[in-house]
Design a protein around this motif. Structure first.
Motif, PDB file in Angstrom:
ATOM      1  N   PHE A 195      25.653  15.872 -16.038  1.00  0.00           N
ATOM      2  CA  PHE A 195      26.331  17.028 -16.791  1.00  0.00           C
ATOM      3  C   PHE A 195      25.036  16.339 -17.962  1.00  0.00           C
ATOM      4  O   PHE A 195      24.751  17.859 -19.291  1.00  0.00           O
ATOM      5  N   SER A 196      23.914  15.493 -18.455  1.00  0.00           N
ATOM      6  CA  SER A 196      23.017  15.848 -18.940  1.00  0.00           C
ATOM      7  C   SER A 196      21.900  17.337 -18.351  1.00  0.00           C
ATOM      8  O   SER A 196      20.804  17.754 -19.458  1.00  0.00           O
ATOM      9  N   GLU A 197      21.416  17.831 -17.426  1.00  0.00           N
ATOM     10  CA  GLU A 197      20.956  18.752 -16.898  1.00  0.00           C
ATOM     11  C   GLU A 197      21.415  19.726 -17.278  1.00  0.00           C
ATOM     12  O   GLU A 197      21.208  20.535 -17.226  1.00  0.00           O
ATOM     13  N   ILE A 198      22.640  19.888 -16.565  1.00  0.00           N
ATOM     14  CA  ILE A 198      23.766  21.649 -16.001  1.00  0.00           C
ATOM     15  C   ILE A 198      24.474  21.687 -17.748  1.00  0.00           C
ATOM     16  O   ILE A 198      24.543  22.256 -18.259  1.00  0.00           O
ATOM     17  N   GLY A 199      25.536  20.641 -17.786  1.00  0.00           N
ATOM     18  CA  GLY A 199      26.913  20.644 -17.859  1.00  0.00           C
ATOM     19  C   GLY A 199      26.867  21.080 -19.734  1.00  0.00           C
ATOM     20  O   GLY A 199      27.235  21.389 -20.293  1.00  0.00           O
TER      21      GLY A 199
END
Length: 346
Positions: free
Chosen positions: A329-333
Motif C-alpha cells: 500500500f505504501s509503495e503502490i496503493g
C-alpha cells in the motif's frame, strides 16, 4: 495509467467480454433464446455470438446427448478466465485487493455510546470512521449460543472526531487489524442497507463501501464517473481520516507484530454474550488500551474468537500478510489513491 497498466487493462477487458459471451451462450442454450433476444439481453451483437460459436466449435443447439459436455466446456473456460484476471490484477496490485470504508461505526452497529476520553465524558461524536485494507474474511460461531459472526482481518484504523466540553474539538485514532461483527449486522450493512451505488466495479451502501484497487484498470469513462461518486461521498467529507490513515501506514512503527492482532468488535448477539463495541487484543497493550470516544473499552479477549475460528496458531502468519499489505500500500496503493483523487488526499 502507465503503458503496462493500459495493456493489462485492455487484456482484462477482452477477458471480461469473452466471459460475458460465454455466459450469454449458456443462457442461449438453457433458455432456448433467439439470437435477437440474446443481443438485447447482453448488448453483444448477433454477429459476434455467431462468430464465437463457430470459432469455438459450439453447436447451434444442444440436445440431451451433448448438453452436459457443452456446459462443462463453458464453465471450465469461465473458471480459466476468472483465474487469469486474478493473476493479471495481482501482477499490478500484489496483495492489495480493496479498500473497505465505514463512514460511521456507531451508525452501522446501531450504537449511541459516546464514551469517555481522558476521564471526561464525550459530549458529541462528529465522525467515527473505519478504514481497512482487507486480507482475510471468514464466518465463525459464538461458542455458547452458536450465533454466527463475521471476521475481516486487514490493515486498518478507527478514527474519531468528537467534542469534549463546550467547543473543545478532538481527533484521535486506533490502529486495528480487523473488524468482527454478528453476521446479521454485516448482512444489514452489505445487503439490506440503502444502495448509494451498485455497479459491476464497486459497491457503496449507506453503511459500507468497498473500493477495489482494480478500478485503476477500468475504462476511462467508468473511472471518471466513479471518481465523482467516491469524491463526493467519501474522500472529500472524510479527508481528515484518510490523511491520518496515510500517515499511519507510512509510520515504520505502526502495526507491530509483537503487539498481536487488534480487532474492533461491533454489536451484540441476542443474549448479549458477544463482545459489543470493544477493541479486542491478544494481550494487554498499555497505552493502546486507554479509552477512546465511541468505544466502550479495550479487552485482551481476542484469543477466544481466534480459537473459535481455529486461528489461534495463525496470528503470526496473518501478520506476515498484513506487513506485506502495508508495504504494497505504501509503495503502490497510496500513490494510486493520490493520483486518482488529487486534492483530496495528502
Amino acid at each position: 495509467m502507465s503503458q503496462r497498466e493500459k495493456e493489462i487493462s485492455g487484456k482484462i477487458a477482452e477477458l471480461d467480454k469473452e466471459k460475458k459471451i460465454l455466459e450469454g451462450t449458456r443462457a442461449y442454450y438453457e433458455q432456448n433464446l433467439s439470437y435477437a433476444e440474446l443481443e438485447e439481453i447482453t448488448g453483444i451483437s448477433i454477429r459476434e455470438f455467431k462468430r464465437f460459436q463457430s470459432d469455438n466449435e459450439f453447436p447451434y443447439r444442444v440436445g440431451s446427448y451433448n448438453k452436459q459436455a457443452i456446459f462443462d466446456k463453458i464453465q471450465n473456460r469461465i473458471n480459466a478466465i476468472e483465474a487469469e484476471i486474478v493473476k493479471l490484477r495481482e501482477s499490478v496490485f500484489g496483495a492489495l485487493d480493496q479498500l473497505l470504508f465505514i463512514p460511521s461505526w456507531q451508525t452501522m452497529i446501531d450504537s449511541s455510546f459516546n464514551g469517555f476520553y481522558l476521564n471526561q465524558p464525550v459530549q458529541k461524536i462528529f465522525q467515527d470512521t473505519v478504514i481497512l485494507l482487507p486480507e482475510l474474511a471468514m464466518t465463525g460461531f459464538e461458542e455458547t449460543t452458536g450465533e454466527p459472526y463475521f471476521l475481516i482481518t486487514g490493515l486498518g484504523m478507527y478514527w474519531v472526531k468528537f467534542e469534549l466540553g463546550a467547543g473543545s474539538i478532538v481527533t484521535d485514532y486506533r490502529e486495528i487489524t480487523g473488524i468482527v461483527l454478528p453476521l446479521d449486522i454485516y448482512h444489514r450493512a452489505q445487503d439490506e442497507a440503502e444502495q448509494v451505488l451498485k455497479s459491476e466495479n464497486m459497491r457503496m451502501t449507506e453503511y459500507m463501501t468497498s473500493i477495489p484497487f482494480s478500478l485503476i484498470l477500468a475504462k476511462s469513462t467508468t473511472q471518471m464517473y466513479l471518481r465523482g461518486v467516491i469524491s463526493r461521498n467519501i474522500f472529500h467529507p472524510y479527508k481528515e481520516s484518510f490523511d491520518q490513515f496515510m500517515k499511519l501506514c507510512k509510520d515504520p512503527n505502526s502495526f507491530n507484530p509483537d503487539e498481536g492482532l487488534k480487532i474492533l468488535s461491533g454489536g451484540l448477539t441476542s443474549d448479549k454474550s458477544f463482545y459489543g463495541n470493544e477493541l479486542l487484543t491478544e494481550k494487554p497493550l498499555g497505552e493502546y488500551s486507554r479509552l477512546i470516544a465511541g468505544i466502550k473499552n479495550t479487552q485482551p479477549k481476542l484469543n477466544k474468537i481466534l480459537e473459535n475460528l481455529q486461528l489461534e496458531t495463525m496470528s503470526e502468519a496473518l501478520f506476515e500478510k498484513l506487513v506485506k499489505i502495508k508495504i504494497e500500500f505504501s509503495e503502490i496503493g497510496r500513490n494510486y489513491l493520490i493520483d486518482w483523487m488529487p486534492g483530496h488526499i495528502s
